[in-house]
Structures are given as structure tokens and as C-alpha cells.
Scaffold this active site. Structure first.
Site, short mmCIF file in Angstrom:
data_model
loop_
_atom_site.label_atom_id
_atom_site.label_comp_id
_atom_site.label_asym_id
_atom_site.label_seq_id
_atom_site.Cartn_x
_atom_site.Cartn_y
_atom_site.Cartn_z
N ASP A 72 0.84 -1.20 0.00
CA ASP A 72 0.00 0.00 0.00
C ASP A 72 0.87 1.25 0.00
OD1 ASP A 72 0.80 -0.66 2.67
OD2 ASP A 72 -0.72 0.70 3.47
N GLU A 130 -0.04 -1.04 5.66
CA GLU A 130 1.08 -0.64 6.50
C GLU A 130 1.03 0.84 6.83
OE1 GLU A 130 5.09 0.85 7.55
OE2 GLU A 130 3.87 1.40 5.82
#
Length: 358
Positions: A72, A130
Site C-alpha cells: 500500500d 502498513e
């Protein structure tokens, strides 16, 4: 569905996965593409948990390495699609995710499918969420759902490190320091007590604070204590009765959560302090046999990691871990995020050399 060609160069794979937007909470298209790209290889067992993809070998080796990276990114700000740029004669790939941390993921993907007979068994992990609240972190979720996947002797996280090895990481703590007063009309301020004014000593202590440098297992970590937010006020004609200063303490991995809390409470003795979040760091772990072999193979001089990374999750599970990936961490989340092409290729060579023994 987007497709990935993992026979392409690591630079081209970086470009391809960066051009599949995957802002936190929207990783599914990239996760689908990664799962499809690594499936079908006889040397890899592929496991999916949400938008986290795991591919691992089971060759019966005596040692296992975990190599991970998050898929991400922070929100896009007119910095996709990627493009090639040249600065002072050096070639870069520009765009969101190039540094944090899709270049590292691209290297991992290429090596995962190409290295069919590594001297160690490898568990590759590409995980979601994350960049947001820790409770959503895909690596943490995977550890809860599949603890058996976290068996290993050494771990590498592909966070940007300028192609150098960064051991362990600092811990991080957030606290709220509060002051209170008495509301009054600002035309008669002497009747009230201004809570914002009472916060002045808090800011003074922060301004006077000197960051400490603490050596841990041969690496020197720099700490920091800073205000990151301040709130207070009722209206333009009201003396405020409450003020809140949020502070962030970055602390060396030699301290546990309780020791970090004591430091903050000592600095703000006499004030109302609430600890709202704390994540301990990770010791360097460079004394592990695999770590020593890795550092020698890539020809690196290990440095400390000042920011908190998910190496701390591995460390908490008893797995020594380091950060090793292309990209300047100063450009992570930057609108001019860009990675040197030479660093992508260098990290690939380093990992390949170590994982093939050549």
C-alpha cells in the site's frame, strides 16, 4: 484485472506495480495481480490472507529467511502514472510508491519466481495496510491468523534504505499533555485562566530538550521528542479552559515501553500526561549468523534505522530483522517521490548474490 510480467526487469516491474494504484484500503487490484503472477510456480506455495500474499519454498533447507514488503501507499497527489526523470545525470523513476516501497517489492517479486533452488528456504510476504493504523496492518493480521508462517531465522524488510542495510529501528510513543483553565469573556480575561497560556512551559521544555544518541549493539540511534499537534480554544472572544499538546517520542531500541513512558512523564512532571500509543523498536539483530552472511554478501556497512518499521514485529517474535531496500527514505510520502534506477538494480544484485551464494 491488471497483470504483471515478472520476467521483465526489476525496474519495469517497479513501474508496473506503481501504476496500479494501491492507496491503503484499496490494495485489492494489486494483491490480485501479485497473487496471479506468483501462482503456478512449482517451487512456491501461495497463501492469501485478505490482501496479503505469501509465497514460500519448502525445500527442506536447515534455515529459513522471511523477506517482506508492504504493497500500500499513502494517497496519490498528482504523482501517478510514473515517469522517467533525470537529475544531475542520474536516472530516476518518479511517482507515488517508487520509494515507499514498491521498488523493494518489485525486486522481491522478481527473485521469488526466479530463485528456484536457494540455499535457504524463503518465505516471501507482500502485505496490506502498513501506512495506516497499526491495528489494520496486514503483517500483524497475518501473524495472528497464520503464526506458522512466521517461523524463520532471519528477516529482511524492503523498506527504503538507500540500498544500505539498516539494522533494527527506533520505537515510537505518542502522548497527550493537557492543561486546564477557567473560561471567561476575553474582555474580562482576568476573571478566567487561560489554558493555552499554561501550555507555554510544555513548549519550553520541548524546545530545551536535546535528543540523545544511544549505542545499541554497535549502532548509534538518535532519539527525538517533539510536539506534533496542539489544540485548544473555544471561540474568538472566550478565554479557553483546555489545551492539549500531542508529543511524539522516538526512542532507542534499548528501551522498552515502560522506560519510554518514564522518560516522557519525567520531562512533563507536573502536567497531566496520557500515553495514547506506543510501539517498541527492534534491536539490530546483526549478530545472527544469517545476518552476518547477508551483510558480507551485499558489502554493506550497517546503519541504524531511525524511524519505526515492521522489523519490530519480527523482532518481537524472536526473528532478527533488518531493513534493506532501494530509495531515499527522506523522499517517502514526498510529492516528488522518486527512486534511482541504479539502486533498484543494486538491491536486486545484492539479494540475488546472497540468496544464490554467488
Amino acid at each position: 484485472m491488471p497483470t504483471l510480467d515478472l520476467t521483465a526487469s526489476s525496474v519495469e516491474i517497479t513501474r508496473a506495480i506503481c501504476d496500479i494504484p494501491s492507496v491503503s484500503d484499496d490494495e485489492t487490484p494489486l494483491a490480485d495481480a501479485i497473487e496471479a503472477a506468483v501462482s503456478g510456480y512449482s517451487h512456491l506455495e501461495v497463501i492469501r490472507d485478505g490482501d496479503t500474499i505469501v509465497a514460500r519454498t519448502s525445500l527442506g533447507r536447515s534455515r529459513r529467511v522471511v523477506i517482506a514488503g508492504h504493497i500500500d501507499t499513502v494517497p496519490i497527489n498528482d504523482n501517478l502514472p510514473t515517469r522517467d526523470v533525470e537529475i544531475d545525470g542520474e536516472a530516476f523513476l518518479w511517482g507515488r510508491g517508487t520509494v515507499d516501497m514498491k521498488a523493494g517489492v518489485a525486486v522481491q517479486l522478481k527473485l521469488a519466481v526466479e530463485l528456484t533452488e536457494p540455499p535457504v528456504d524463503i518465505t516471501w510476504m507482500w502485505y496490506d495496510h502498513e501506512e495506516v493504523d497499526s491495528a489494520l496492518n496486514g503483517l500483524g493480521r497475518l501473524a495472528r491468523n497464520h503464526p506458522d508462517l512466521f517461523v524463520g531465522d532471519f528477516a529482511i524488510l524492503g523498506e527504503p534504505s538507500n540500498g544500505e542495510v539498516e539494522g533494527g529501528c527506533n520505537g515510537t510513543l505518542r502522548a497527550l499533555v493537557r492543561t486546564t483553565g477557567v473560561r471567561a469573556h476575553s474582555a474580562r480575561s482576568w476573571i478566567g485562566e487561560n489554558a493555552i497560556h499554561k501550555a507555554a512551559p510544555v513548549l519550553a521544555r520541548l524546545a530545551e530538550y536535546r535528543a540523545r544518541e544511544i549505542e545499541v549493539e554497535g549502532l548509534v540511534y538518535r532519539e527525538g521528542l517533539n510536539a506534533v499537534r496542539i489544540t485548544g480554544g473555544v471561540a474568538g472572544n472566550v478565554i479557553p479552559d483546555a489545551c492539549e499538546v500531542e508529543v511524539n517520542y522516538r526512542f532507542a531500541p534499548s528501551r522498552d515501553a515502560a522506560a519510554a513512558e518514564r522518560v516522557v512523564r519525567d520531562v512533563f512532571t507536573g502536567f497531566d500526561v496520557e500515553i495514547v500509543d506506543v510501539a517498541v523498536g527492534a534491536r539490530p539483530g546483526l549478530d545472527a549468523a544469517l545476518a552476518r552472511e547477508f551483510v558480507a554478501a551485499v558489502g554493506a556497512t550497517p546503519q541504524p534505522k531511525y524511524g519505526w518499521t515492521d522489523v519490530a514485529r519480527f523482532s518481537a517474535l524472536g526473528i532478527p530483522a533488518v531493513n534493506y531496500g532501494p530509495g531515499d527514505p527522506h523522499l517517502a510520502h514526498h510529492d516528488q517521490e522518486r527512486v534511482p534506477l541504479a539502486q533498484i538494480e543494486s538491491v536486486e544484485r545484492g539479494l540475488r548474490s546472497w540468496l544464490t551464494g554467488s
